[in-house]
Design a protein around this motif. Sequence first.
Motif, mmCIF file in Angstrom:
data_model
loop_
_atom_site.group_PDB
_atom_site.id
_atom_site.type_symbol
_atom_site.label_atom_id
_atom_site.label_comp_id
_atom_site.label_asym_id
_atom_site.label_seq_id
_atom_site.Cartn_x
_atom_site.Cartn_y
_atom_site.Cartn_z
ATOM 1 N N UNK A 86 65.715 -36.061 -32.841
ATOM 2 C CA UNK A 86 65.226 -36.263 -31.481
ATOM 3 C C UNK A 86 64.057 -37.239 -31.455
ATOM 4 N N UNK A 87 63.928 -37.956 -30.328
ATOM 5 C CA UNK A 87 62.813 -38.881 -30.165
ATOM 6 C C UNK A 87 61.532 -38.142 -29.790
ATOM 7 N N UNK A 88 61.660 -37.099 -28.982
ATOM 8 C CA UNK A 88 60.502 -36.358 -28.494
ATOM 9 C C UNK A 88 60.703 -34.869 -28.698
ATOM 10 N N UNK A 89 59.637 -34.182 -29.079
ATOM 11 C CA UNK A 89 59.636 -32.721 -29.152
ATOM 12 C C UNK A 89 58.853 -32.180 -27.956
ATOM 13 N N UNK A 90 58.932 -30.886 -27.743
ATOM 14 C CA UNK A 90 58.161 -30.235 -26.688
ATOM 15 C C UNK A 90 56.677 -30.473 -26.951
ATOM 16 N N UNK A 91 55.984 -31.100 -26.003
ATOM 17 C CA UNK A 91 54.588 -31.476 -26.247
ATOM 18 C C UNK A 91 53.627 -30.292 -26.283
ATOM 19 N N UNK A 92 54.088 -29.109 -25.909
ATOM 20 C CA UNK A 92 53.186 -27.957 -25.928
ATOM 21 C C UNK A 92 53.549 -26.957 -27.018
ATOM 22 N N UNK A 93 54.438 -27.334 -27.927
ATOM 23 C CA UNK A 93 54.863 -26.425 -28.986
ATOM 24 C C UNK A 93 54.091 -26.719 -30.271
ATOM 25 N N UNK A 97 59.341 -34.698 -43.092
ATOM 26 C CA UNK A 97 60.302 -33.836 -43.779
ATOM 27 C C UNK A 97 59.781 -32.407 -43.849
ATOM 28 N N UNK A 98 58.484 -32.240 -44.172
ATOM 29 C CA UNK A 98 57.894 -30.904 -44.260
ATOM 30 C C UNK A 98 57.953 -30.187 -42.913
ATOM 31 N N UNK A 99 57.626 -30.917 -41.841
ATOM 32 C CA UNK A 99 57.674 -30.308 -40.504
ATOM 33 C C UNK A 99 59.100 -29.927 -40.137
ATOM 34 N N UNK A 100 60.059 -30.769 -40.518
ATOM 35 C CA UNK A 100 61.453 -30.459 -40.210
ATOM 36 C C UNK A 100 61.943 -29.258 -41.011
ATOM 37 N N UNK A 101 61.580 -29.197 -42.280
ATOM 38 C CA UNK A 101 62.008 -28.075 -43.118
ATOM 39 C C UNK A 101 61.437 -26.750 -42.635
ATOM 40 N N UNK A 102 60.277 -26.803 -42.001
ATOM 41 C CA UNK A 102 59.654 -25.590 -41.466
ATOM 42 C C UNK A 102 60.113 -25.280 -40.040
ATOM 43 N N UNK A 103 61.050 -26.068 -39.522
ATOM 44 C CA UNK A 103 61.575 -25.837 -38.178
ATOM 45 C C UNK A 103 60.627 -26.241 -37.071
#
Length: 311
Positions: free
Chosen positions: A196-203, A184-190
């Motif tokens: 999504x199942x996967x995020x950009x692995x280099x971000x 939740x904290x990571x999502x709230x911080x954008x």
Amino acid sequence: MRSTVCTLFEGDYHFGVGALVNSLYYHGFRGVFWAGYRGALPVWAHPLREAGGYQEFAVAKDCVIRFIPLDTYKHLNNYKPDFMLRLWESHCPEAETLFYIDPDITIKCRWSFFEEWASRGLALCEDMYNLMPADHPFRLAWREFAENSGFACSRELQRYFNAGFVGLRQGDRDVLRLWQTLMTAAEQQGLFDCRRMWMDQHAFPHLRNDQDVLNLALMVGATPLSTIGADGMDFIPGIFMSHAAAVTKPWRKPMLPKALNGVPPTRADKGFWQHVEAPIRLYSKPHLLWRRIDLLMGSAVGRLISRAPGG
């Protein structure tokens, strides 16, 4: 020990749910299996008994599946801690131990072993890519994110764990709240998108999926662990579980054509097809016969290729 098992599924993953439950029953599990789902219920789940907040399907003597419809914006991979907490809070508060198992896993050993395992700490298996040193750049980025969000990382880990299987006692469920809170904290911080199942692995902060966040939660929390290596899920040969973690799941995989292209049936493929007939029948007899012939031929071709010079 009063224990229960749960999973999450949608679409054709119901085939995996049926094989998982069959494998559990074969190896001695008796009790309630909770299945959170989106979309339609499987055709094999019939007849159903309506109950408060779920529909119950009798699998066999002393074993039932309770289907809970879900209304969440999250990808189901990111709903695991939410679902486990919901079960303990609303559906099975009496359960001493709760296991989450992905619907592309089958069980290979006696069920009582899993209960014994979880009695000694948070039960986890290493991922196929199991080594991640404490000074790995991803871990350092996770630590920075956690500390900037008000969490201290108190534990250094060298290994990376798979989120497809988690077993824990009720007294250790704070790790679920921590896993949930960090997502939740990571999502709230954008920084994370729970849809999504996967995020950009280099971000930054390299929190690519629910599994990364679980591994961060282990760095932050102090819950005692009890872990098995990559053999726990048959990523290397083992005796505990088989996890069909590849993109093409066993119920979708044409075994002979794949083998002719150099990809023979895996241990997880074979584990799935071993558990599709009883006590839940997932396929008609003609279809099952054809798929087992396909599996046998694919396995034979795979052995020939592996024994050929340069194979």
